[in-house]
Structure formats: structure tokens, C-alpha cells
Design a protein around this motif. Sequence first.
Motif, PDB file in Angstrom:
ATOM      1  N   VAL A 171      22.944  12.433 104.063  1.00 13.73           N
ATOM      2  CA  VAL A 171      22.992  12.140 105.705  1.00 13.73           C
ATOM      3  C   VAL A 171      23.569  10.821 105.947  1.00 13.73           C
ATOM      4  CG1 VAL A 171      20.921  11.105 107.370  1.00 13.73           C
ATOM      5  CG2 VAL A 171      20.636  12.114 105.645  1.00 13.73           C
ATOM      6  N   ALA A 172      23.894  10.236 105.034  1.00 15.31           N
ATOM      7  CA  ALA A 172      25.164   8.808 105.223  1.00 15.31           C
ATOM      8  C   ALA A 172      26.288   9.626 105.114  1.00 15.31           C
ATOM      9  CB  ALA A 172      24.673   7.485 104.429  1.00 15.31           C
ATOM     10  N   GLY A 173      26.264  10.135 104.481  1.00 17.08           N
ATOM     11  CA  GLY A 173      27.962  11.034 104.247  1.00 17.08           C
ATOM     12  C   GLY A 173      28.452  10.173 103.958  1.00 17.08           C
ATOM     13  N   GLU A 174      27.670   9.243 102.310  1.00 14.72           N
ATOM     14  CA  GLU A 174      28.635   8.258 101.206  1.00 14.72           C
ATOM     15  C   GLU A 174      27.879   8.138 100.532  1.00 14.72           C
ATOM     16  OE1 GLU A 174      29.218   4.330 102.289  1.00 14.72           O
ATOM     17  OE2 GLU A 174      28.133   4.271 103.912  1.00 14.72           O
ATOM     18  N   GLU A 175      28.351   8.399  99.186  1.00 18.75           N
ATOM     19  CA  GLU A 175      27.312   7.567  97.972  1.00 18.75           C
ATOM     20  C   GLU A 175      26.198   6.317  98.533  1.00 18.75           C
ATOM     21  OE1 GLU A 175      27.851   7.581  93.035  1.00 18.75           O
ATOM     22  OE2 GLU A 175      28.462   8.744  94.455  1.00 18.75           O
ATOM     23  N   LEU A 176      24.977   6.831  98.653  1.00 14.38           N
ATOM     24  CA  LEU A 176      24.357   5.783  98.492  1.00 14.38           C
ATOM     25  C   LEU A 176      24.002   5.007  97.345  1.00 14.38           C
ATOM     26  CD1 LEU A 176      22.257   6.116 101.830  1.00 14.38           C
ATOM     27  CD2 LEU A 176      24.243   5.157 101.458  1.00 14.38           C
ATOM     28  N   PRO A 177      23.673   3.607  97.266  1.00 15.17           N
ATOM     29  CA  PRO A 177      22.821   2.887  95.900  1.00 15.17           C
ATOM     30  C   PRO A 177      21.164   3.659  95.481  1.00 15.17           C
ATOM     31  CG  PRO A 177      23.069   1.300  97.248  1.00 15.17           C
ATOM     32  CD  PRO A 177      23.319   2.419  97.597  1.00 15.17           C
ATOM     33  N   GLU A 178      20.830   3.256  94.194  1.00  8.89           N
ATOM     34  CA  GLU A 178      20.213   4.078  93.751  1.00  8.89           C
ATOM     35  C   GLU A 178      18.788   2.476  93.732  1.00  8.89           C
ATOM     36  OE1 GLU A 178      20.086   6.233  90.014  1.00  8.89           O
ATOM     37  OE2 GLU A 178      21.383   7.623  91.067  1.00  8.89           O
ATOM     38  N   ASP A 179      19.400   1.520  94.892  1.00  4.40           N
ATOM     39  CA  ASP A 179      18.256   0.908  94.910  1.00  4.40           C
ATOM     40  C   ASP A 179      16.761   0.850  96.276  1.00  4.40           C
ATOM     41  OD1 ASP A 179      17.831  -2.402  94.635  1.00  4.40           O
ATOM     42  OD2 ASP A 179      19.040  -1.913  96.522  1.00  4.40           O
ATOM     43  N   THR A 180      15.762   1.154  95.797  1.00  7.84           N
ATOM     44  CA  THR A 180      15.053   0.820  96.377  1.00  7.84           C
ATOM     45  C   THR A 180      15.289   0.253  98.134  1.00  7.84           C
ATOM     46  OG1 THR A 180      13.492   0.524  94.808  1.00  7.84           O
ATOM     47  CG2 THR A 180      12.311   1.063  97.306  1.00  7.84           C
ATOM     48  N   SER A 181      15.369  -1.508  97.656  1.00  5.90           N
ATOM     49  CA  SER A 181      15.599  -1.852  98.944  1.00  5.90           C
ATOM     50  C   SER A 181      17.053  -1.362 100.122  1.00  5.90           C
ATOM     51  CB  SER A 181      16.052  -3.490  98.900  1.00  5.90           C
ATOM     52  OG  SER A 181      15.169  -3.825  98.208  1.00  5.90           O
ATOM     53  N   ALA A 182      18.153  -0.988  99.398  1.00  4.86           N
ATOM     54  CA  ALA A 182      19.087  -0.654 100.168  1.00  4.86           C
ATOM     55  C   ALA A 182      18.900   0.994 100.843  1.00  4.86           C
ATOM     56  CB  ALA A 182      20.610   0.059  99.221  1.00  4.86           C
ATOM     57  N   LEU A 183      17.967   1.473 100.197  1.00  5.02           N
ATOM     58  CA  LEU A 183      17.216   2.990 100.363  1.00  5.02           C
ATOM     59  C   LEU A 183      16.442   3.004 101.485  1.00  5.02           C
ATOM     60  CD1 LEU A 183      17.332   5.605  97.004  1.00  5.02           C
ATOM     61  CD2 LEU A 183      18.790   5.388  98.443  1.00  5.02           C
ATOM     62  N   HIS A 189      17.531   1.898 109.254  1.00  2.00           N
ATOM     63  CA  HIS A 189      18.391   2.005 110.255  1.00  2.00           C
ATOM     64  C   HIS A 189      18.282   3.766 110.938  1.00  2.00           C
ATOM     65  CE1 HIS A 189      22.453   0.991 112.061  1.00  2.00           C
ATOM     66  NE2 HIS A 189      22.597   1.916 111.837  1.00  2.00           N
ATOM     67  N   GLN A 190      18.250   4.144 110.332  1.00  2.00           N
ATOM     68  CA  GLN A 190      18.690   5.443 110.980  1.00  2.00           C
ATOM     69  C   GLN A 190      17.402   5.665 111.905  1.00  2.00           C
ATOM     70  OE1 GLN A 190      20.110   8.537 110.048  1.00  2.00           O
ATOM     71  NE2 GLN A 190      21.913   6.856 109.560  1.00  2.00           N
ATOM     72  N   LEU A 191      16.005   5.480 111.402  1.00  2.00           N
ATOM     73  CA  LEU A 191      14.768   5.417 112.259  1.00  2.00           C
ATOM     74  C   LEU A 191      14.877   4.718 113.151  1.00  2.00           C
ATOM     75  CD1 LEU A 191      12.386   5.827 109.721  1.00  2.00           C
ATOM     76  CD2 LEU A 191      13.329   7.938 111.083  1.00  2.00           C
ATOM     77  N   ARG A 192      15.547   4.013 113.540  1.00  2.00           N
ATOM     78  CA  ARG A 192      15.086   2.745 114.375  1.00  2.00           C
ATOM     79  C   ARG A 192      16.123   3.333 116.348  1.00  2.00           C
ATOM     80  NH1 ARG A 192      12.849  -2.190 115.468  1.00  2.00           N
ATOM     81  NH2 ARG A 192      13.041  -1.565 112.600  1.00  2.00           N
ATOM     82  N   ASP A 193      17.300   4.053 115.877  1.00  2.00           N
ATOM     83  CA  ASP A 193      17.621   4.698 116.919  1.00  2.00           C
ATOM     84  C   ASP A 193      16.677   5.934 117.510  1.00  2.00           C
ATOM     85  OD1 ASP A 193      19.517   3.511 117.029  1.00  2.00           O
ATOM     86  OD2 ASP A 193      21.431   5.253 116.088  1.00  2.00           O
ATOM     87  N   LYS A 194      16.194   6.713 116.126  1.00  2.00           N
ATOM     88  CA  LYS A 194      15.959   7.958 117.043  1.00  2.00           C
ATOM     89  C   LYS A 194      14.166   7.108 117.844  1.00  2.00           C
ATOM     90  CE  LYS A 194      17.489  10.340 114.439  1.00  2.00           C
ATOM     91  NZ  LYS A 194      18.789  10.916 114.796  1.00  2.00           N
ATOM     92  N   PHE A 195      13.848   6.145 117.485  1.00  2.00           N
ATOM     93  CA  PHE A 195      12.478   5.964 117.683  1.00  2.00           C
ATOM     94  C   PHE A 195      12.781   4.883 119.078  1.00  2.00           C
ATOM     95  CE2 PHE A 195      10.712   4.007 113.186  1.00  2.00           C
ATOM     96  CZ  PHE A 195       9.493   4.704 113.788  1.00  2.00           C
TER      97      PHE A 195
END
Length: 477
Positions: A171-183, A189-195
Amino acid sequence: MSLSNPLPFKERVEQALNDPFLRQSLKNAQARFREGKQKAGQALGNLEEWRTRAEAIRRHTIEHLDYYLDLFATNVEKNGGTVFFAETEQEAVEYLIRLAKAKQAQTVIKSKSMVSEETHVNHRLEEIGVEAIESDLGEYIIQLAKEMPSHIIAPAIHKNRKQIAQLFSAVAGEELPEDTSALTRFARHQLRDKFLNANIGISGCNFAVAETGSIVLVSNEGNARLTTTLPKTHVVMMGMERIVPTWEDLDAVLSLLPRSATGQKITSYVTALTGPRRENDQDGPEEMHVIIVDNGRSNALGTDYQSILHCIRCGACLNVCPVYRHIGGHAYGSVYPGPIGAVLTPVLKGFDQWEELPYASSLCGACTEACPVKIPLHDMLIDLRRDEVGQKRSPWIERLAFRLFGAAMKYPALYRLGLKMAKYLLRPQAGEEGFLNKGPGPLKAWTQARDFPAPAPESFREWWERQGRHGGEPHGR
Ligand code: SF4
């Protein structure tokens, strides 16, 4: 439309059994949930009294469901809401589609709702060009993975951090770290706009309080509050059995739900909604629509299965089930997995696609013991098997085997002949340890995964007769 998953049951089970990650994560999750539940139950004290009280409330409510549904609907309308009774999945979704079109909705935000899964709402909205976004983190993950929930309260329990990072990275179009907080930050962030942009918010309903026409939602993420207050239109999708008569009754079931589900005393957010925004309210939706869904539930009323409607969807029965631990939720094929799903799905939809589900149980009774509202799940699984046999749905070979067994039990000579034949046919096939590893004919599949002891070289009857012949009286007489 089916409750889901087109693969045959055996293939689904095989897939699950061949997934070591799934089995390990289910084992860990079950242990975590069970330990939490035990501690929370102990802290509550007299757990059995709470269970008895909750069971009585659920029984009374379902026995008088027509009265309480009517009271609830009247009160919702008094509060300014709109109520629609949907007999079928089709009716529920069509109402929603009409509403979405009337509102010219482009985006719908959802908080967790099993009824919306059951009725395939996301798919149907997408068909008319409306984007439906799940806002519960677990639901969001499985939506991106295009999968069904695999647990009632932890829908993405089968996904690990790496898999989630891959989904979010796409979804991000870039590699995200396998880190719970970052994910989590990324999802937020993604959902905020949708709300902020959603035209309609769809929520489920954990409980509907009849005396005031209120909807009660429990969640740990706060997404339910945003879903039900930011969009101008709020739609509640609830199974018709979600009713509790009074706030006092709610206290009992609400005390048991989080304790049984996640081992929490209370969830982070408990939200009660009584109608849409009023004149002097600063926020809230302008409209509230409550869709009360039957979709097969009334099949259970007045039958041996009525108490399945007492369920409060805590998931405790999944957390103790040895079969669920091995095969996970997707193998059940239904949006309702585990012991509750093995009973509820055939009750809602009949046996046509679901005849294997009552057999997806060891009948150990752990589910019944764990259930906070004392639903006799394992008894119901036996009853469902009985009904299937009554409808002649079991395989012909099984029916033949039982008919022969019945005849052998009736005629001693036939029984003796059967024992002799079994000894001569099966003993040569046994391995060194005395077990059949490759049974003949229909036993073949059965013995692939189970130990089947070969018949003894001498039956008890033969031994008894031999004792009598050589020693006068047989031993023990
Ligand atoms: S059947 Fe009982 S244990 Fe299972 S989800 Fe429902 S209330 Fe919970």
C-alpha cells in the motif's frame, strides 16, 4: 450466497495442517487468551454465579425476543433513528446499497462487525463503486490480504509481522520495517484520512439495550468511536439476537465478554450510542440506521438449537478448542470458526455446504466449559450429527458399516463371525507394534492419521471358553 470459502473441507484442513507457522501462532495465542481469561475470572470471584446469571438473561431475552426487538425498535425510532428488519442477507445489503446511493457515498468506513462479514457487505459495496474500508487493525490487515477473519475477536491471528509488513508495504509503495509500532503508525495514518472523508460509517453491535434503544460497542482501538461519530450517516448492522432487555442486564454480560475474550476486566473503549446527533450536540452523525438481520437466525427459534442465539461472540470456545488449535479459522470455511461456527453455520444455512462442520470437533466439551453463557456446544454438535444421520447425509459406506454393526449387536452368531473375519482379515496387515498403518478400503484414509489396533489374536470369548475347558470354572467366577 454462502457464508464463504469455496475449497472442499478436507483441502482446507490439509492446507492448515501443512502450515507450521499457523499452528504455532494459534497455540501461543490460545495459551495467552486462556491464561488471561483464567486470571480475569479469578479476579471476578464467583465466576459460576456470573455465568448462571448471564445465561438466565440470555435465555429470558431469546425466549421473549419478539417483545424485546419490538421495544428496542420503538425506542430507536423515538430517539430519532431508523430501523430496518432484514429477513435475509440480500435484504440487508440492498437496504445499505439504497442508502449509499441516496447519500452518493464514495467511501464507507467500518468498525468490526461480524454481521457485515456474514453478509459480504464490502464486496457488495465495491460492486457499486463504493470503497469500503475496515478500520479495526486486524480487519484492515485481512482486508488487504483479501481473506476472511480467522478468529472472532482476533481476525488476523494467523498473520505474522513479516506478512503484515509486506501487505502494508504494497500500500505504501515502499518497504516498511517489520516493527509493530511503525506498522501501526502507518495503518493509523492511512485510516485517518478515510475517517475524515467517509460518507457513511458502518458499525456492528455488541449489545442492543431494549429499554432505551441504545447500541453498545466494545473495542480496544477507538476506531468504533470515530466510525460512529465522524461520518454524517451511521449504519448499525446487528444480528437480531444481540438484544439485552436492560442496562442492569448489560452489566452482567458486559462483565463477562472482555474477561472471556481477551482476559481484560474491561475493554479500552465501551461506547453507548442512543440515537443520532441531537439539536445541541456538538458532534455525531445526522442519521442513524439500524439494520436488524435475521439471515437464518429464526431457524434456531423453538428448536434444540435455540440457545446458540445466546452467544455473546467472545471467542472463548475457540481459545480452548483442540481442533481449532490445529486447523485455525479458515479451515472451517465460514466467517464463524471454531465450536461456535461449527454449530451456528449449519443452523443458519443448513447442511448443504456445511455438513462436515459438526464433525470438526473432538467432543471433549472444553468449549461448553469455557462458554460464559453456558451454551452446551458439544451437545449441539452431537445433535447436529444425529440430524445429519436422520437426513441420510452421512456417506453410504458409513451408513452400511453402522447397519452391519447394528445387525451384529442384535445376533450373537453374526457378532462372533464378524470378530473372526476381522481377525483373519486385519491381523496380517498390522505392523510390528500391533497397529494397522494402512487399513484396507475405507479404513485407509482413517489409519493414515490415527492408530488403529489390530484385533487381538484371541478374543475374550475365546479366552473365556478356553479357561472353562482347561480349568473347570473360568477365573473370577
Ligand atoms: S459460544 Fe460461548 S464461548 Fe463461544 S463465542 Fe459464543 S459466548 Fe463465547
